[in-house]
Design an enzyme around this catalytic site. Sequence first.
Site, PDB file in Angstrom:
ATOM      1  N   ASP A 199      20.740  20.873  34.927  1.00  0.00           N
ATOM      2  CA  ASP A 199      20.193  19.531  34.802  1.00  0.00           C
ATOM      3  C   ASP A 199      19.795  19.356  33.337  1.00  0.00           C
ATOM      4  O   ASP A 199      18.810  19.939  32.875  1.00  0.00           O
ATOM      5  CB  ASP A 199      18.971  19.376  35.712  1.00  0.00           C
ATOM      6  CG  ASP A 199      18.284  18.020  35.579  1.00  0.00           C
ATOM      7  OD1 ASP A 199      18.753  17.180  34.775  1.00  0.00           O
ATOM      8  OD2 ASP A 199      17.274  17.819  36.268  1.00  0.00           O
ATOM      9  N   TYR A 216      21.007   1.220  29.239  1.00  0.00           N
ATOM     10  CA  TYR A 216      22.083   2.110  28.777  1.00  0.00           C
ATOM     11  C   TYR A 216      22.286   1.967  27.269  1.00  0.00           C
ATOM     12  O   TYR A 216      22.338   2.963  26.538  1.00  0.00           O
ATOM     13  CB  TYR A 216      23.374   1.777  29.521  1.00  0.00           C
ATOM     14  CG  TYR A 216      24.552   2.636  29.136  1.00  0.00           C
ATOM     15  CD1 TYR A 216      24.731   3.902  29.693  1.00  0.00           C
ATOM     16  CD2 TYR A 216      25.509   2.177  28.229  1.00  0.00           C
ATOM     17  CE1 TYR A 216      25.820   4.684  29.342  1.00  0.00           C
ATOM     18  CE2 TYR A 216      26.598   2.959  27.880  1.00  0.00           C
ATOM     19  CZ  TYR A 216      26.749   4.203  28.439  1.00  0.00           C
ATOM     20  OH  TYR A 216      27.833   4.983  28.093  1.00  0.00           O
ATOM     21  N   THR A 265      37.547   6.459  32.786  1.00  0.00           N
ATOM     22  CA  THR A 265      36.983   7.603  33.501  1.00  0.00           C
ATOM     23  C   THR A 265      36.400   7.126  34.819  1.00  0.00           C
ATOM     24  O   THR A 265      36.245   5.921  35.045  1.00  0.00           O
ATOM     25  CB  THR A 265      35.858   8.281  32.687  1.00  0.00           C
ATOM     26  OG1 THR A 265      34.678   7.460  32.756  1.00  0.00           O
ATOM     27  CG2 THR A 265      36.254   8.485  31.236  1.00  0.00           C
TER      28      THR A 265
END
Length: 236
Positions: A53, A145, A180
């Site tokens: 993580d 983002y 992707t």
Amino acid sequence: MSHDPAALKVAIVTGTASGIGAAAAAELESRGWTVAGFDLRPSPQCSFDACVDMANPEEVRAAVARVVQEVGPVSAAVSAAGYYEMLPVSEITLDHWRRMLSVHVGGFVNLSRAVMPGMTTAGGGSIVAITSELAIGGGSHDAHYAAAKGALLGLVRSLAAESAPSGIRVNAVAPGPTDTPLLAADSPWRAPEYLSTLPLGRLTSPEEVAICIAFLLDEGTFCVGETLNPNAGAVI
């Protein structure tokens, strides 16, 4: 595991289970690098695979120590782990902000802090952050983002200035919308109306981004604090 450190070029790449991270790992392996892949999911294409993580500094530090012990000294690190999420700013909760920043900015910081001592001792190394063209141009419904990716740009430039005297080069790659799994089939970035606005008329491929990453590690020894922009002309 026995190894000859002098014969190895060891790179850690995060986010190697798919997308840009997977493409970067494949490109570097083809160029003779030994790649340690960090992801929450398996990355069987890598020489060394660890479940990590990236938002957890202790996990990252322990995984880097394992790579050094089991594979060899780390001379390159690529922070590609991340995720994409579209929300209007009115719906972005505090938890959304925290997770986005902890994965993208925190992940890069955790990786850099874990590898830099070894690179300093070795007299050099290279670190690459994957940011985004949204960090430069912004975008509707992308505030958290774009903010996280924009923070990476400032962080890369600052860390580059701080680390260059130790021989560590820090740079970034800022892809445009890339073909992707992060982009759903119905994503507006895949819509013909959007693609027609791009000079190249298509999405960037993860393999093209990987070539930029490999360039910064292998040939771009003169690059410090720079950002390469494989974005099909989205930002010129």
